[in-house]
Design a protein around this motif. Structure first.
Motif, short mmCIF file in Angstrom:
data_model
loop_
_atom_site.label_atom_id
_atom_site.label_comp_id
_atom_site.label_asym_id
_atom_site.label_seq_id
_atom_site.Cartn_x
_atom_site.Cartn_y
_atom_site.Cartn_z
N ALA A 66 0.96 -1.21 -0.18
CA ALA A 66 -0.07 0.16 -0.02
C ALA A 66 0.85 1.27 0.19
O ALA A 66 2.05 1.21 0.50
N GLY A 68 0.92 5.65 0.11
CA GLY A 68 0.07 7.07 0.15
C GLY A 68 0.90 8.02 -0.97
O GLY A 68 0.92 7.75 -1.82
N SER A 69 1.45 8.79 0.04
CA SER A 69 2.36 9.81 -0.93
C SER A 69 3.68 9.41 -1.12
O SER A 69 4.49 10.13 -1.80
N GLY A 70 4.29 8.31 -0.44
CA GLY A 70 5.67 7.78 -0.74
C GLY A 70 6.76 8.59 -0.05
O GLY A 70 7.82 8.84 -0.35
N THR A 71 6.37 9.17 1.16
CA THR A 71 7.21 10.20 1.81
C THR A 71 8.04 9.28 2.88
O THR A 71 8.65 9.81 3.63
N SER A 72 7.78 8.04 2.98
CA SER A 72 8.56 7.25 4.04
C SER A 72 10.05 7.33 3.70
O SER A 72 10.42 7.37 2.67
N SER A 77 7.45 1.97 1.69
CA SER A 77 6.88 1.77 0.61
C SER A 77 7.32 1.67 -0.84
O SER A 77 6.69 1.90 -1.93
N SER A 131 6.43 16.77 9.83
CA SER A 131 6.92 17.80 9.09
C SER A 131 6.29 17.74 7.51
O SER A 131 6.28 18.57 6.88
N SER A 132 6.12 16.58 7.34
CA SER A 132 5.34 16.03 5.84
C SER A 132 3.88 16.46 5.83
O SER A 132 3.43 15.90 4.64
N THR A 137 -0.23 10.95 3.82
CA THR A 137 -1.44 10.71 3.85
C THR A 137 -1.90 10.08 5.08
O THR A 137 -0.72 9.45 5.91
N ASN A 141 0.51 7.77 7.53
CA ASN A 141 0.70 8.08 9.04
C ASN A 141 0.17 7.03 9.98
O ASN A 141 0.82 6.71 11.07
N SER A 146 2.75 7.82 12.96
CA SER A 146 3.78 9.04 12.69
C SER A 146 3.51 9.82 13.62
O SER A 146 2.42 10.06 14.34
N GLY A 147 4.79 10.79 14.06
CA GLY A 147 4.58 11.83 15.03
C GLY A 147 4.84 13.25 14.39
O GLY A 147 5.00 13.32 13.16
N ALA A 202 -5.32 -0.16 5.09
CA ALA A 202 -6.48 0.42 5.90
C ALA A 202 -7.24 1.47 4.95
O ALA A 202 -6.65 2.17 4.06
N GLU A 411 9.42 7.63 14.63
CA GLU A 411 8.17 7.77 13.46
C GLU A 411 8.31 7.53 12.34
O GLU A 411 7.36 7.63 11.69
C1 FAD Z 1 10.55 15.96 4.63
C2 FAD Z 1 10.11 14.92 5.37
C3 FAD Z 1 9.55 15.21 6.73
C4 FAD Z 1 9.28 14.24 7.48
N1 FAD Z 1 8.78 14.63 8.62
C5 FAD Z 1 8.15 13.49 9.42
C6 FAD Z 1 7.72 13.78 10.65
O1 FAD Z 1 8.07 14.74 11.28
N2 FAD Z 1 7.29 12.67 11.67
C7 FAD Z 1 6.96 11.49 10.85
O2 FAD Z 1 6.42 10.75 11.48
N3 FAD Z 1 7.32 11.35 9.70
C8 FAD Z 1 8.05 12.02 8.92
N4 FAD Z 1 8.38 12.01 7.57
C9 FAD Z 1 7.92 10.64 7.12
C10 FAD Z 1 6.76 10.25 6.56
O3 FAD Z 1 6.43 11.69 5.50
C11 FAD Z 1 5.69 9.85 7.19
O4 FAD Z 1 6.19 8.76 8.04
C12 FAD Z 1 4.23 9.73 6.86
O5 FAD Z 1 3.36 9.10 7.58
C13 FAD Z 1 4.24 8.54 5.53
O6 FAD Z 1 3.28 9.04 4.84
P1 FAD Z 1 2.74 8.68 3.06
O7 FAD Z 1 1.47 8.80 2.76
O8 FAD Z 1 4.25 9.38 2.42
O9 FAD Z 1 3.29 7.21 3.18
P2 FAD Z 1 4.10 6.16 2.39
O10 FAD Z 1 5.65 6.58 2.30
O11 FAD Z 1 3.31 6.03 0.90
O12 FAD Z 1 3.90 4.79 3.03
C14 FAD Z 1 4.44 4.60 4.33
C15 FAD Z 1 4.21 3.29 5.08
O13 FAD Z 1 2.88 3.16 5.22
C16 FAD Z 1 2.39 1.95 4.34
N5 FAD Z 1 0.90 2.46 4.03
C17 FAD Z 1 0.51 3.50 3.34
N6 FAD Z 1 -0.81 3.76 3.24
C18 FAD Z 1 -1.28 2.59 3.91
C19 FAD Z 1 -2.69 2.19 4.38
N7 FAD Z 1 -3.64 2.66 3.59
N8 FAD Z 1 -2.87 0.92 4.77
C20 FAD Z 1 -1.73 0.26 5.34
N9 FAD Z 1 -0.65 0.51 4.97
C21 FAD Z 1 -0.17 1.49 4.42
C22 FAD Z 1 3.17 1.88 3.41
O14 FAD Z 1 3.21 0.57 2.92
C23 FAD Z 1 4.28 2.11 3.95
O15 FAD Z 1 5.04 0.93 4.70
C24 FAD Z 1 8.91 13.05 6.70
C25 FAD Z 1 9.32 12.72 5.53
C26 FAD Z 1 9.77 13.73 4.65
C27 FAD Z 1 10.07 13.46 3.35
#
Ligand code: FAD
Length: 461
Positions: A66, A68-72, A77, A131-132, A137, A141, A146-147, A202, A411
């Motif tokens: 799965a 979301g926005s790939g910011t892991s 992801s 911060s993201s 998404t 989170n 996430s925190g 989810a 986080e």
């Molecule tokens: C500049 C920057 C700053 C950041 N700051 C923070 C911060 O302050 N705190 C923090 O916690 N993180 C931070 N992050 C990390 C990241 O943004 C977070 O962890 C965020 O929650 C990831 O969301 P995403 O939608 O990009 O998920 P993705 O990167 O797409 O996926 C993250 C994980 O979630 C899983 N996933 C996604 N959607 C679902 C779903 N619906 N059901 C089950 N699993 C799913 C994926 O398989 C993967 O394992 C930061 C990243 C960047 C690039």
């Protein structure tokens, strides 16, 4: 029909991607050092499409991730070889926002900040603020628990998810939790949060909303050393204050943020941002105590935001710091470990020593109140061996965190990046118990295969 033909039959044209150029954006997440081209990417718009896709994967034994926005930042992801990506950004509707019950029911592709935007007219907001938050998404989170800056006072994502609808790896749809704070029975939604997509997808998330604080008091203090700022954090907490946020930036991070957004920060070895928030009178009283503590902590300069614009200016640099560090170096690794708050100063000293020993610069910008460190290890990927050195240094920092009684991730999750370090923190029996849970719910090992759990557990070593 084969797997791909059946997959195509589930979606209208254009929502199953299989060609090279269309797949390229999904090859990696924000940890770009790891790449893997998936077999296909699907773009569901409705829950039923996720359910059908997962059922199909289960029937054919095809792994899925799965996204979301790939910011892991930990390869969470990253696609799995021969597997598909369920890209959930199009499932971005807020299904219900109930100001009386103070809940929002959202699809997984809703962007974090959007919830607070929609809740603002009712005087409410969604507290966890990575911060993201303008791009990440809620699905991501939840998976990463996430925190963010304000999690010191309010807790992580887990403290704000009341219920979930999940598609299990076998394609069943289950509802976990509900809408109330007082759950009945086992805390199964709590169990799902933070499992990094290993136990399913989810598809609906019920979130707790909070009333917006009445007042803020935001202070910026400059220090002559990073440890000095770290010690100030302990002093603030020891005096009984619980600020909404306490963030530290070191000299490198300050320079980068200044170059990027000209926040007007003072020149110093370290900056501490403390933000008090709550009812007006309470904040006013706490502000007096905070001033005293900061004076005692040996701050070289103190600024207090006198207006919302000044408050935003203080936060602007901090929020921009991660991406701004890209100006200092062609590449960097973001590490994410935790130490007990009381051992912050010690951890920072040791990180400085490691940075010198490895000959690589480390910028520090982090959620100090939580003891959540984010050392950014700067390197140049074009120089032979430098990435490997940066990874080794980042690994030493993680070991340091565990040694000081902290953890491997605050986080950003374990993903693929940190799974090799899991045995540093967990005993073989612990890892086998996690493996057992995964096997029970996902016997074919399809959901986010190869993430989080180290192979060593399976090998029994
Ligand atoms: C500049 C920057 C700053 C950041 N700051 C923070 C911060 O302050 N705190 C923090 O916690 N993180 C931070 N992050 C990390 C990241 O943004 C977070 O962890 C965020 O929650 C990831 O969301 P995403 O939608 O990009 O998920 P993705 O990167 O797409 O996926 C993250 C994980 O979630 C899983 N996933 C996604 N959607 C679902 C779903 N619906 N059901 C089950 N699993 C799913 C994926 O398989 C993967 O394992 C930061 C990243 C960047 C690039």
């Amino acid at each position: 029909m084969g797997f791909l033909e059946e997959l195509r039959a589930l979606f209208p044209p254009g929502r199953v991607l299989t060609q090279g150029a269309a797949l390229a954006p999904y090859e990696s997440d924000a940890l770009t050092a790891y790449r893997q081209r998936p077999l296909a990417v699907v773009l569901p718009e409705r829950k039923e499409e996720v359910v059908q896709t997962v059922r199909l994967c289960h029937r054919y034994g095809v792994p899925f991730v799965a996204r979301g926005s790939g910011t892991s930042l930990s390869g969470g992801s990253l696609p799995v070889e021969g597997g598909i990506v369920l890209a959930l950004n199009r499932m971005n509707r807020i299904l219900r926002l109930d100001p009386q019950a103070m809940v929002a029911v959202v699809e997984p592709g809703v962007v974090n900040l959007e919830v607070s935007r929609q809740a603002a007219p009712f005087g409410l907001y969604y507290a966890p603020d990575p911060s993201s938050q303008p791009v990440s998404t809620l699905g991501g989170n939840v998976a990463f628990n996430s925190g963010g800056a304000h999690c010191l006072k309010y807790g992580m994502t887990a403290n704000h998810v009341l219920g979930l609808e999940v598609v299990t790896p076998e394609g069943e749809v289950v509802r976990l939790g509900g809408e109330g704070l007082e759950g009945v029975g086992p805390d199964l939604h709590g169990f799902f949060v933070g499992t990094e997509g290993l136990l399913g997808v989810a598809v609906e998330i019920t979130l707790r909303l909070l009333p917006k604080p009445e007042a803020y008091h935001t202070l910026l203090a400059a220090y002559g050393s990073l440890e000095g700022a770290g010690e100030a954090v302990s002093l603030v907490i020891r005096r009984g204050l619980l600020p909404g946020a306490m963030e530290i930036m070191d000299r490198l991070a300050i320079e980068a943020a200044e170059a990027a957004v000209q926040a007007g920060y003072p020149k110093a070895e370290a900056l501490l941002i403390v933000e008090l928030e709550g009812p007006k009178e309470e904040v006013a009283e706490e502000a007096l105590v905070l001033e005293e503590v900061i004076r005692e902590s040996g701050a070289l300069e103190v600024r207090v935001a006198g207006s919302e614009a000044e408050r935003q200016a203080i936060w602007k640099g901090r929020k921009a710091a991660f991406s701004a560090v890209g100006r200092l170096s062609p590449d960097y690794l973001v590490q994410d470990g935790v130490v007990p708050r009381s051992r912050l100063a010690e951890a920072l000293r040791e990180i400085g020593r490691l940075s010198q020993a490895y000959g690589l610069r480390v910028a520090n910008v982090f959620h100090a109140g939580d003891g959540n460190l984010h050392p950014l290890v700067l390197y140049d990927g074009k120089k032979p061996g430098e990435l490997e050195r940066a990874e080794a240094l980042a690994g030493e920092i993680l070991r340091l965190c565990v040694r000081l009684g902290g953890s491997l991730t605050g986080e950003h999750g374990i993903g693929v990046e940190k799974k090799g370090y899991m045995p540093e923190m967990f005993a073989p029996e612990d890892l086998l118990a996690m493996e057992g849970v995964k096997k029970a719910l996902d016997p074919k090992g399809l959901a986010n295969r190869g993430k989080v759990l180290p192979e060593v557990a399976r090998a029994g070593g």
